[in-house]
Design a protein around this motif. Structure first.
Motif, mmCIF file in Angstrom:
data_model
loop_
_atom_site.group_PDB
_atom_site.id
_atom_site.type_symbol
_atom_site.label_atom_id
_atom_site.label_comp_id
_atom_site.label_asym_id
_atom_site.label_seq_id
_atom_site.Cartn_x
_atom_site.Cartn_y
_atom_site.Cartn_z
ATOM 1 N N LYS A 19 0.813 -1.229 0.000
ATOM 2 C CA LYS A 19 0.000 0.000 0.000
ATOM 3 C C LYS A 19 0.839 1.268 0.000
ATOM 4 C CE LYS A 19 -0.548 0.292 5.053
ATOM 5 N NZ LYS A 19 -1.518 0.337 6.165
ATOM 6 N N TYR A 20 2.166 1.135 -0.100
ATOM 7 C CA TYR A 20 3.045 2.304 -0.031
ATOM 8 C C TYR A 20 3.551 2.694 -1.424
ATOM 9 C CZ TYR A 20 2.856 1.730 4.993
ATOM 10 O OH TYR A 20 2.404 1.644 6.286
ATOM 11 N N PRO A 21 3.955 3.955 -1.593
ATOM 12 C CA PRO A 21 4.332 4.436 -2.934
ATOM 13 C C PRO A 21 5.648 3.883 -3.468
ATOM 14 C CG PRO A 21 4.649 6.166 -1.290
ATOM 15 C CD PRO A 21 3.921 5.050 -0.601
ATOM 16 N N LEU A 22 6.549 3.458 -2.586
ATOM 17 C CA LEU A 22 7.820 2.878 -3.006
ATOM 18 C C LEU A 22 7.819 1.405 -2.618
ATOM 19 C CD1 LEU A 22 10.106 5.815 -1.832
ATOM 20 C CD2 LEU A 22 9.590 5.219 -4.204
ATOM 21 N N ARG A 23 8.067 0.543 -3.600
ATOM 22 C CA ARG A 23 7.957 -0.904 -3.375
ATOM 23 C C ARG A 23 9.139 -1.637 -3.993
ATOM 24 N NH1 ARG A 23 1.717 -0.944 -5.645
ATOM 25 N NH2 ARG A 23 0.984 0.790 -4.314
ATOM 26 N N LEU A 24 9.172 -2.936 -3.756
ATOM 27 C CA LEU A 24 10.221 -3.778 -4.304
ATOM 28 C C LEU A 24 9.651 -4.677 -5.398
ATOM 29 C CD1 LEU A 24 11.829 -4.852 -0.922
ATOM 30 C CD2 LEU A 24 12.805 -3.225 -2.544
ATOM 31 N N ALA A 25 10.459 -4.993 -6.390
ATOM 32 C CA ALA A 25 10.063 -5.930 -7.435
ATOM 33 C C ALA A 25 11.171 -6.964 -7.595
ATOM 34 C CB ALA A 25 9.819 -5.212 -8.753
ATOM 35 N N ALA A 26 10.782 -8.229 -7.606
ATOM 36 C CA ALA A 26 11.745 -9.318 -7.720
ATOM 37 C C ALA A 26 12.165 -9.525 -9.174
ATOM 38 C CB ALA A 26 11.143 -10.598 -7.159
ATOM 39 N N THR A 27 13.237 -10.256 -9.375
ATOM 40 C CA THR A 27 13.690 -10.607 -10.712
ATOM 41 C C THR A 27 12.599 -11.382 -11.436
ATOM 42 O OG1 THR A 27 15.975 -10.725 -9.928
ATOM 43 C CG2 THR A 27 15.481 -11.795 -12.026
ATOM 44 N N SER A 28 12.314 -10.975 -12.681
ATOM 45 C CA SER A 28 11.277 -11.643 -13.469
ATOM 46 C C SER A 28 11.680 -11.605 -14.935
ATOM 47 C CB SER A 28 9.917 -10.970 -13.267
ATOM 48 O OG SER A 28 8.926 -11.577 -14.072
ATOM 49 N N GLY A 29 12.059 -12.766 -15.484
ATOM 50 C CA GLY A 29 12.492 -12.817 -16.872
ATOM 51 C C GLY A 29 13.703 -11.935 -17.090
ATOM 52 N N GLU A 30 13.582 -10.992 -18.038
ATOM 53 C CA GLU A 30 14.697 -10.097 -18.335
ATOM 54 C C GLU A 30 14.735 -8.887 -17.402
ATOM 55 O OE1 GLU A 30 12.519 -7.413 -21.821
ATOM 56 O OE2 GLU A 30 14.012 -8.918 -22.354
ATOM 57 N N TRP A 31 13.711 -8.756 -16.523
ATOM 58 C CA TRP A 31 13.665 -7.625 -15.594
ATOM 59 C C TRP A 31 14.422 -7.979 -14.322
ATOM 60 C CZ3 TRP A 31 11.846 -3.132 -17.311
ATOM 61 C CH2 TRP A 31 11.011 -3.155 -18.425
ATOM 62 N N PRO A 32 15.440 -7.207 -13.946
ATOM 63 C CA PRO A 32 16.201 -7.503 -12.730
ATOM 64 C C PRO A 32 15.477 -7.031 -11.476
ATOM 65 C CG PRO A 32 17.051 -5.523 -13.742
ATOM 66 C CD PRO A 32 15.966 -6.035 -14.657
ATOM 67 N N ARG A 33 15.984 -7.425 -10.345
ATOM 68 C CA ARG A 33 15.494 -6.944 -9.056
ATOM 69 C C ARG A 33 15.567 -5.414 -9.033
ATOM 70 N NH1 ARG A 33 19.448 -9.010 -4.929
ATOM 71 N NH2 ARG A 33 18.780 -10.991 -5.819
ATOM 72 N N ARG A 34 14.528 -4.738 -8.445
ATOM 73 C CA ARG A 34 14.489 -3.288 -8.540
ATOM 74 C C ARG A 34 13.565 -2.687 -7.481
ATOM 75 N NH1 ARG A 34 11.704 -6.190 -12.001
ATOM 76 N NH2 ARG A 34 9.616 -5.599 -12.688
ATOM 77 N N ILE A 35 13.666 -1.364 -7.320
ATOM 78 C CA ILE A 35 12.748 -0.575 -6.491
ATOM 79 C C ILE A 35 11.807 0.149 -7.442
ATOM 80 C CG2 ILE A 35 12.560 1.325 -4.842
ATOM 81 C CD1 ILE A 35 15.459 0.616 -3.961
ATOM 82 N N VAL A 36 10.512 0.057 -7.188
ATOM 83 C CA VAL A 36 9.509 0.651 -8.061
ATOM 84 C C VAL A 36 8.922 1.891 -7.389
ATOM 85 C CG1 VAL A 36 7.315 0.291 -9.255
ATOM 86 C CG2 VAL A 36 8.964 -1.587 -9.077
ATOM 87 N N ASN A 37 8.907 2.996 -8.132
ATOM 88 C CA ASN A 37 8.345 4.265 -7.676
ATOM 89 C C ASN A 37 6.975 4.423 -8.350
ATOM 90 O OD1 ASN A 37 7.825 6.872 -6.867
ATOM 91 N ND2 ASN A 37 9.822 7.681 -7.490
ATOM 92 N N VAL A 38 5.902 4.144 -7.601
ATOM 93 C CA VAL A 38 4.565 4.117 -8.186
ATOM 94 C C VAL A 38 4.157 5.470 -8.733
ATOM 95 C CG1 VAL A 38 2.124 3.652 -7.718
ATOM 96 C CG2 VAL A 38 3.884 2.203 -6.688
ATOM 97 N N GLN A 39 4.468 6.541 -8.021
ATOM 98 C CA GLN A 39 4.126 7.900 -8.450
ATOM 99 C C GLN A 39 5.373 8.782 -8.354
ATOM 100 O OE1 GLN A 39 0.839 8.733 -5.742
ATOM 101 N NE2 GLN A 39 -0.644 8.251 -7.352
ATOM 102 N N PRO A 40 6.245 8.735 -9.357
ATOM 103 C CA PRO A 40 7.496 9.513 -9.288
ATOM 104 C C PRO A 40 7.251 11.009 -9.284
ATOM 105 C CG PRO A 40 7.206 8.542 -11.465
ATOM 106 C CD PRO A 40 6.143 7.952 -10.593
ATOM 107 N N GLY A 41 7.993 11.702 -8.430
ATOM 108 C CA GLY A 41 7.925 13.156 -8.393
ATOM 109 C C GLY A 41 8.898 13.762 -9.381
ATOM 110 N N PRO A 42 8.977 15.097 -9.431
ATOM 111 C CA PRO A 42 9.897 15.772 -10.353
ATOM 112 C C PRO A 42 11.342 15.318 -10.136
ATOM 113 C CG PRO A 42 8.361 17.344 -9.383
ATOM 114 C CD PRO A 42 8.164 16.054 -8.656
#
Length: 295
Positions: A168-191
């Motif tokens: 439920k938070y704006p910054l989340r984690l994403a696991a490795t999936s196919g060609e996409w590496p492990r990463r931090i996801v910014n749901v609503q990026p600011g300027p």
């Protein structure tokens, strides 16, 4: 006279050493009284329940080198390496010729960045006189999350509790999936903010790797306890983030940004931040803030 002089010198040295030790201890204790430390960590220190540091449990396989082959049916179960796999591991670890290589599946392997982070955090709590304990993510339950103030280390490929806690938070984690590496996801990026943060591996030998960590200081699942998630995309980024959170100068920088975002704030701080660090030979440098959310 020589013996008397030696005795006097010994006593003088002993008293000087004792005084220095007392000064060092006083300095460590006073560090926890730093205004920035108190503003961020004070509510944690004040809770008689203390905190529990939760290390992650990655699904890994340990490489072991034996002089003699492991007998069939031996425990624990091991998988022999051969051919190109064995050649690659021997080159990576500069192993001598001869012997046999095996992979041993493991669910309780501690990562060094998390181990160092746990020591730094435990030292902070100990200096403040606050109780501190440790556990592993495979032993954690929802009941523990309701009853304990928890500090969860690692990333979501090694700690299964992180995704449901961050959903439920704006910054989340994403696991490795196919060609996409492990990463931090910014749901609503600011300027000026990126939509994703991932490890930027160096292409040249002398260039550092750019690594990231997500830090989330949030309310517990029942609103009574506290949660702190320190999640590096690699273990050295977790170490960097723990250093950032236990250093008064770094916390002053963080608080300045928090107050800028929420000038009328009152009470304990709840926030998410993304930190970036340069890593050389698996050693991180000081972290820098690249994204922040006041919750």
């Amino acid at each position: 006279l020589g013996a008397l002089a030696a005795a006097v010198a010994f006593l003088a040295g002993w008293w000087a050493g004792k005084a220095q030790k007392q000064k060092d201890v006083a300095g460590l204790v006073s560090a926890t009284q730093h205004p920035a430390i108190q503003e961020v960590w004070g509510p944690w220190f004040a809770d008689p329940a203390g905190a529990v540091i939760c290390l992650s449990n990655p699904m890994t396989a340990v490489v072991k080198h034996f002089q003699m082959p492991v007998p069939p049916g031996a425990r624990p179960f091991r998988v022999p390496l051969n051919g190109a796999e064995e050649k690659r591991f021997r080159e990576a670890f500069a192993l001598p010729q001869g012997g046999y290589l095996y992979l041993t599946p493991s669910t309780s392997q501690a990562k060094m960045g998390e181990a160092i982070s746990a020591v730094s955090l435990a030292a902070l709590f100990s200096r403040a006189g606050a109780p501190i304990r440790s556990t592993q993510s495979r032993f954690l339950s929802w009941e523990d999350l309701r009853e304990q103030n928890l500090i969860l280390l690692g990333h979501n490929e090694a700690n299964r509790w992180l995704d449901p806690l961050l959903e439920k938070y704006p910054l989340r984690l994403a696991a490795t999936s196919g060609e996409w590496p492990r990463r931090i996801v910014n749901v609503q990026p600011g300027p000026g903010e990126a939509r994703e943060y991932r490890v930027e591996y160096s292409e040249k030998q002398n260039e550092p790797t750019q690594e990231y960590a997500l830090v989330s200081m949030i309310a517990g699942v029942d609103g009574r306890r506290r949660l702190l998630l320190i999640n590096g995309l690699n273990t050295q980024a977790t170490q960097m983030a723990a250093d950032f959170l236990t250093d008064p100068a770094s916390l002053e920088e963080l608080l300045a940004r928090l107050r800028q975002e929420a000038p009328g704030h009152r009470g304990p701080w709840h926030f998410q931040i993304v930190l970036r660090t340069e890593v050389r030979d698996k050693v991180p440098t000081r972290g820098s803030l690249v994204a922040l959310r006041v919750l």
